[in-house]
Design a protein around this motif. Structure first.
Motif, PDB file in Angstrom:
ATOM      1  N   LYS A   4       0.844  -1.207   0.000  1.00  0.00           N
ATOM      2  CA  LYS A   4       0.000   0.000   0.000  1.00  0.00           C
ATOM      3  C   LYS A   4       0.869   1.241   0.000  1.00  0.00           C
ATOM      4  O   LYS A   4       2.014   1.209   0.396  1.00  0.00           O
ATOM      5  CB  LYS A   4      -0.904  -0.031   1.238  1.00  0.00           C
ATOM      6  N   ASP A   5       0.301   2.326  -0.432  1.00  0.00           N
ATOM      7  CA  ASP A   5       0.980   3.616  -0.526  1.00  0.00           C
ATOM      8  C   ASP A   5       2.014   3.644  -1.647  1.00  0.00           C
ATOM      9  O   ASP A   5       3.059   4.241  -1.527  1.00  0.00           O
ATOM     10  CB  ASP A   5       1.619   4.021   0.808  1.00  0.00           C
ATOM     11  N   ASN A   7       3.066   5.130  -4.915  1.00  0.00           N
ATOM     12  CA  ASN A   7       2.810   6.304  -5.751  1.00  0.00           C
ATOM     13  C   ASN A   7       3.269   6.085  -7.183  1.00  0.00           C
ATOM     14  O   ASN A   7       3.400   7.035  -7.943  1.00  0.00           O
ATOM     15  CB  ASN A   7       3.495   7.529  -5.150  1.00  0.00           C
ATOM     16  N   LYS A   9       3.118   5.760 -10.804  1.00  0.00           N
ATOM     17  CA  LYS A   9       2.112   6.194 -11.775  1.00  0.00           C
ATOM     18  C   LYS A   9       1.846   5.107 -12.793  1.00  0.00           C
ATOM     19  O   LYS A   9       2.743   4.439 -13.271  1.00  0.00           O
ATOM     20  CB  LYS A   9       2.565   7.457 -12.498  1.00  0.00           C
ATOM     21  N   ASN A  15      -2.583  11.316 -13.766  1.00  0.00           N
ATOM     22  CA  ASN A  15      -1.873  11.090 -12.499  1.00  0.00           C
ATOM     23  C   ASN A  15      -2.503   9.984 -11.656  1.00  0.00           C
ATOM     24  O   ASN A  15      -2.621  10.122 -10.441  1.00  0.00           O
ATOM     25  CB  ASN A  15      -1.773  12.389 -11.700  1.00  0.00           C
ATOM     26  N   VAL A  16      -2.912   8.894 -12.294  1.00  0.00           N
ATOM     27  CA  VAL A  16      -3.484   7.756 -11.582  1.00  0.00           C
ATOM     28  C   VAL A  16      -2.345   6.827 -11.172  1.00  0.00           C
ATOM     29  O   VAL A  16      -1.524   6.438 -12.006  1.00  0.00           O
ATOM     30  CB  VAL A  16      -4.509   7.007 -12.454  1.00  0.00           C
ATOM     31  N   THR A  17      -2.312   6.502  -9.878  1.00  0.00           N
ATOM     32  CA  THR A  17      -1.254   5.651  -9.344  1.00  0.00           C
ATOM     33  C   THR A  17      -1.752   4.229  -9.115  1.00  0.00           C
ATOM     34  O   THR A  17      -2.956   3.955  -9.142  1.00  0.00           O
ATOM     35  CB  THR A  17      -0.740   6.204  -8.006  1.00  0.00           C
ATOM     36  N   ASP A  19      -1.762   2.849  -6.317  1.00  0.00           N
ATOM     37  CA  ASP A  19      -2.562   2.954  -5.102  1.00  0.00           C
ATOM     38  C   ASP A  19      -4.005   3.353  -5.433  1.00  0.00           C
ATOM     39  O   ASP A  19      -4.946   2.844  -4.823  1.00  0.00           O
ATOM     40  CB  ASP A  19      -1.931   3.959  -4.142  1.00  0.00           C
ATOM     41  N   ASP A  20      -4.183   4.247  -6.390  1.00  0.00           N
ATOM     42  CA  ASP A  20      -5.534   4.635  -6.817  1.00  0.00           C
ATOM     43  C   ASP A  20      -6.296   3.431  -7.370  1.00  0.00           C
ATOM     44  O   ASP A  20      -7.492   3.261  -7.099  1.00  0.00           O
ATOM     45  CB  ASP A  20      -5.483   5.730  -7.890  1.00  0.00           C
ATOM     46  N   ASN A  23      -7.256   1.176  -4.465  1.00  0.00           N
ATOM     47  CA  ASN A  23      -8.409   1.739  -3.745  1.00  0.00           C
ATOM     48  C   ASN A  23      -9.704   1.535  -4.523  1.00  0.00           C
ATOM     49  O   ASN A  23     -10.751   1.243  -3.930  1.00  0.00           O
ATOM     50  CB  ASN A  23      -8.186   3.212  -3.441  1.00  0.00           C
ATOM     51  N   ALA A  24      -9.652   1.685  -5.840  1.00  0.00           N
ATOM     52  CA  ALA A  24     -10.847   1.473  -6.663  1.00  0.00           C
ATOM     53  C   ALA A  24     -11.332   0.034  -6.538  1.00  0.00           C
ATOM     54  O   ALA A  24     -12.532  -0.219  -6.395  1.00  0.00           O
ATOM     55  CB  ALA A  24     -10.553   1.819  -8.125  1.00  0.00           C
ATOM     56  N   THR A  39     -11.274   5.763 -11.321  1.00  0.00           N
ATOM     57  CA  THR A  39     -10.049   6.535 -11.110  1.00  0.00           C
ATOM     58  C   THR A  39      -9.923   7.746 -12.025  1.00  0.00           C
ATOM     59  O   THR A  39      -9.133   8.644 -11.759  1.00  0.00           O
ATOM     60  CB  THR A  39      -8.808   5.654 -11.339  1.00  0.00           C
TER      61      THR A  39
END
Length: 69
Positions: A4-5, A7, A9, A15-17, A19-20, A23-24, A39
């Motif tokens: 997790k965390d 970054n 890309k 700028n979707v990582t 991590d994004d 989360n989705a 996202t």
């Protein structure tokens, strides 16, 4: 196991990582298309300029989705 965390890309245009995307998926996205929708990836595509690979990020999104599911 996912770190997790991250970054890292995946979609440079929006700028979707990684991590994004994680989360989705945690919030119910169950397909690549639903991850893209959740996202905002690929909305303002200018991949030839923004992505260091100079290619569309779709394959990268699919790869990350498959890694995380």
């Amino acid at each position: 196991m996912y770190n997790k965390d991250s970054n890292e890309k995946v979609c440079y245009c929006n700028n979707v990582t990684k991590d994004d995307i994680f989360n989705a998926i945690q919030n119910g996205a169950d397909s690549v298309e639903s991850v893209i929708k959740a996202t905002g990836a690929m909305l303002n595509s200018n991949c030839a300029v923004n992505n260091p690979k100079k290619t569309c990020c779709y394959k990268d999104i699919v790869k990350v989705f498959n890694e995380l599911t």
